[in-house]
Design an enzyme around this catalytic site. Structure first.
Site, PDB file in Angstrom:
ATOM      1  N   GLU A 105     -32.724 -68.013  -3.261  1.00  0.00           N
ATOM      2  CA  GLU A 105     -31.150 -68.511  -2.614  1.00  0.00           C
ATOM      3  C   GLU A 105     -30.370 -69.441  -3.595  1.00  0.00           C
ATOM      4  OE1 GLU A 105     -34.780 -70.485  -1.049  1.00  0.00           O
ATOM      5  OE2 GLU A 105     -34.155 -69.304  -0.442  1.00  0.00           O
ATOM      6  N   TYR A 141     -27.566 -64.657 -12.586  1.00  0.00           N
ATOM      7  CA  TYR A 141     -28.155 -64.039 -11.421  1.00  0.00           C
ATOM      8  C   TYR A 141     -27.558 -62.387 -11.516  1.00  0.00           C
ATOM      9  CZ  TYR A 141     -29.802 -68.574  -9.687  1.00  0.00           C
ATOM     10  OH  TYR A 141     -30.685 -70.006  -9.666  1.00  0.00           O
TER      11      TYR A 141
END
Length: 166
Positions: A111, A123
């Site tokens: 997260e 990411y």
């Protein structure tokens, strides 16, 4: 620290103080040395990025994940403030993901604060895709409001699961 020559190795207990120092420099609620030691003792996949300097090897970043029943969670990744923005996070996370795969992880979850554009770019460049949102997940910074987190996932099944010995 221009032109850093970096390498990775598994984190050692002696790295815990430096890992805590780096973590505190990048997060409002940094983890202390004892939390880092606990994760190392609990068998988490923990890798440190090291750079060579005049004084010898210096830990300049790290990543820690937990693996349970084929699923892994990236608990944290952090770089020393002096090395941020130099393209060192991508190779750190890519090699860490490989080590997570070798530890049995087939998928890696994380997260991230929705406003953390550099982390989101990192990411996404490594194949993570957004799964959902956790409203008001992160504590408020002083004078601010709680922040939402995006949940993301990367499939590691295409990585080589063969253990490597260093």
């Amino acid at each position: 620290m221009g032109g850093l020559a970096t390498d990775m190795r598994p984190a050692a207990m002696s790295d815990s103080w430096r890992m805590a120092e780096i973590h505190a420099s990048g997060f409002t609620h940094g983890w202390d040395r004892f939390e880092m030691e606990r994760m190392l003792l609990d068998g988490h996949v923990a890798d440190v990025q090291v750079s060579r300097a005049l004084i010898g090897e210096v830990v300049t970043g790290f990543a820690i994940s937990r693996v349970v029943a084929g699923e892994a969670e990236l608990l944290t990744i952090a770089l020393d403030p002096e090395t941020r923005g130099r393209g060192l996070a991508k190779p750190l996370l890519a090699e860490h993901a490989q080590n997570v795969r070798r530890a049995g992880g087939e998928v890696l979850f994380l997260e991230v604060a929705e406003e953390n554009a550099p982390a989101l770019a990192l990411y996404r460049s490594l194949g993570f895709r957004e799964l959902g949102r956790r409203k008001a997940y992160y504590p408020a910074e002083p004078g601010g409001k709680r922040r939402d987190a995006l949940t993301m996932q990367a499939d590691l099944s295409g990585l080589d699961p063969t253990p490597r010995f260093r």
